[in-house]
Write a protein that holds these residues in place. Structure first.
Motif, PDB file in Angstrom:
ATOM      1  N   MET A 204       5.571  -1.183  -7.657  1.00 41.48           N
ATOM      2  CA  MET A 204       4.560  -1.092  -8.700  1.00 41.48           C
ATOM      3  C   MET A 204       4.186  -2.505  -9.134  1.00 41.48           C
ATOM      4  SD  MET A 204       4.671   1.045 -12.281  1.00 41.48           S
ATOM      5  CE  MET A 204       6.150   0.192 -12.855  1.00 41.48           C
ATOM      6  N   SER A 205       2.906  -2.811  -9.059  1.00 42.92           N
ATOM      7  CA  SER A 205       2.415  -4.149  -9.357  1.00 42.92           C
ATOM      8  C   SER A 205       1.550  -4.111 -10.617  1.00 42.92           C
ATOM      9  CB  SER A 205       1.600  -4.681  -8.172  1.00 42.92           C
ATOM     10  OG  SER A 205       1.045  -5.944  -8.468  1.00 42.92           O
TER      11      SER A 205
ATOM     12  N   VAL B 298       1.822  -0.255  -4.527  1.00 44.13           N
ATOM     13  CA  VAL B 298       1.417  -1.019  -3.351  1.00 44.13           C
ATOM     14  C   VAL B 298       2.526  -0.962  -2.308  1.00 44.13           C
ATOM     15  CG1 VAL B 298       0.727  -3.297  -2.484  1.00 44.13           C
ATOM     16  CG2 VAL B 298       0.070  -2.595  -4.798  1.00 44.13           C
ATOM     17  N   CYS B 299       2.136  -0.812  -1.049  1.00 46.26           N
ATOM     18  CA  CYS B 299       3.080  -0.907   0.062  1.00 46.26           C
ATOM     19  C   CYS B 299       3.053  -2.339   0.578  1.00 46.26           C
ATOM     20  CB  CYS B 299       2.710   0.064   1.176  1.00 46.26           C
ATOM     21  SG  CYS B 299       3.773  -0.087   2.636  1.00 46.26           S
ATOM     22  N   ARG B 300       4.185  -2.990   0.543  1.00 45.28           N
ATOM     23  CA  ARG B 300       4.226  -4.392   0.971  1.00 45.28           C
ATOM     24  C   ARG B 300       4.262  -4.528   2.491  1.00 45.28           C
ATOM     25  NH1 ARG B 300       8.650  -7.457  -2.493  1.00 45.28           N
ATOM     26  NH2 ARG B 300       7.145  -9.168  -2.475  1.00 45.28           N
TER      27      ARG B 300
ATOM     28  N   CYS C  24       2.286  -2.395   4.749  1.00 45.68           N
ATOM     29  CA  CYS C  24       0.960  -2.172   5.339  1.00 45.68           C
ATOM     30  C   CYS C  24      -0.190  -2.386   4.356  1.00 45.68           C
ATOM     31  CB  CYS C  24       0.871  -0.765   5.935  1.00 45.68           C
ATOM     32  SG  CYS C  24       0.855   0.559   4.698  1.00 45.68           S
ATOM     33  N   ASN C  25       0.156  -2.781   3.096  1.00 44.00           N
ATOM     34  CA  ASN C  25      -0.840  -3.075   2.050  1.00 44.00           C
ATOM     35  C   ASN C  25      -1.609  -1.851   1.558  1.00 44.00           C
ATOM     36  OD1 ASN C  25      -0.285  -5.884   2.051  1.00 44.00           O
ATOM     37  ND2 ASN C  25      -1.590  -6.166   3.844  1.00 44.00           N
ATOM     38  N   HIS C  26      -1.087  -0.663   1.818  1.00 43.11           N
ATOM     39  CA  HIS C  26      -1.709   0.551   1.277  1.00 43.11           C
ATOM     40  C   HIS C  26      -1.562   0.551  -0.248  1.00 43.11           C
ATOM     41  CE1 HIS C  26      -2.926   4.747   0.885  1.00 43.11           C
ATOM     42  NE2 HIS C  26      -1.846   4.937   0.135  1.00 43.11           N
ATOM     43  N   GLU C  27      -2.630   0.942  -0.957  1.00 44.49           N
ATOM     44  CA  GLU C  27      -2.617   0.977  -2.420  1.00 44.49           C
ATOM     45  C   GLU C  27      -3.006   2.366  -2.890  1.00 44.49           C
ATOM     46  OE1 GLU C  27      -5.371  -2.007  -3.624  1.00 44.49           O
ATOM     47  OE2 GLU C  27      -4.055  -3.686  -3.115  1.00 44.49           O
ATOM     48  N   GLN C  28      -2.390   2.793  -4.008  1.00 45.36           N
ATOM     49  CA  GLN C  28      -2.736   4.095  -4.576  1.00 45.36           C
ATOM     50  C   GLN C  28      -2.310   4.170  -6.030  1.00 45.36           C
ATOM     51  OE1 GLN C  28      -0.294   6.608  -1.933  1.00 45.36           O
ATOM     52  NE2 GLN C  28       0.922   7.201  -3.733  1.00 45.36           N
ATOM     53  N   ASP C  29      -2.805   5.228  -6.712  1.00 41.18           N
ATOM     54  CA  ASP C  29      -2.421   5.558  -8.096  1.00 41.18           C
ATOM     55  C   ASP C  29      -2.699   4.414  -9.066  1.00 41.18           C
ATOM     56  OD1 ASP C  29      -1.494   7.948  -7.046  1.00 41.18           O
ATOM     57  OD2 ASP C  29       0.564   7.226  -6.865  1.00 41.18           O
TER      58      ASP C  29
END
Length: 208
Positions: A124-125, A59-61, A63-68
């Motif tokens: 990583m969340s 997670v990008c803190r 811009c809130n982009h999420e992946q993988d």
């Protein structure tokens, strides 16, 4: 443990009963005789659920982009100084922190991944999609304050402490906490293979 309290089995008989069951699945984790086994591996074998219950995501803190996104069945949480420092928040010292504080720190960790949208370092969340029946917290030479109970973050599941294993390269020593909060101490070498009642956990100060 209940069969031990009711004097239906000795401590060693109870251990061998479980060891035989585990040995049918994995001979290395359930050896016969006096061969020792790794408590960490044993806990993982007995407690880990069969289905995936956790979501792990980058997670990008900013811009809130999420992946993988990945899924696993993890129930073991390992406390060590490196993981505490690897949390993106400035948490200060890890000394004297509770189990819940450690889990909160371990749920979010820094990574080397860079967000493709804004160029910020991603984290990583980890979150449970289904709360496991058991959690195991492994402490590697870190003093951790033991919570008698706590609610896991992001869920309504309340966990109560039911056992402490003194993990070292010696004979097996543990404390078992029953449903009413009674604390039973087991040291086969010192107490002639008998569990000793030590009172109720509510009367204990925070232990480490």
């Amino acid at each position: 443990f209940e069969s031990m309290l009711q004097h239906q089995r000795s401590g060693y008989e109870a251990r061998n009963y479980i060891r035989n069951i585990v040995g049918e699945r994995n001979a290395e984790l359930g050896p016969q005789g006096k061969t020792g086994i790794d408590v960490y591996d044993l806990a993982r074998t007995i407690l880990t659920p069969c289905s995936d219950i956790m979501t792990v995501q980058h997670v990008c803190r900013a811009c809130n982009h999420e992946q993988d996104e990945e899924k696993n069945n993890k129930i073991l949480w390992t406390c060590n100084a490196g993981s505490w420092k690897n949390n993106p928040a400035k948490l200060g010292t890890h000394k004297g922190k509770s189990i819940l504080q450690w889990i909160n720190a371990l749920r979010v960790q820094k990574t080397d991944k860079i967000c493709p949208s804004c160029g910020t370092q991603m984290v990583m969340s980890k979150d449970y999609t289904s709360s496991p029946h058991f959690l195991a917290v492994v402490n590697h030479e870190i003093k951790v304050n033991v919570d008698n109970d706590f609610v896991f973050p992001g869920t309504e599941k309340r966990y109560k402490i039911c056992g402490i294993i003194y993990y070292a390269h010696y004979h097996f020593v543990c404390r078992v906490i029953d449903k009413s909060g009674g604390v039973w101490y087991h040291d086969g070498n010192a107490n002639n293979n008998k569990v000793v009642y030590y009172g109720n956990i509510i009367n204990f100060a925070k232990c480490q």
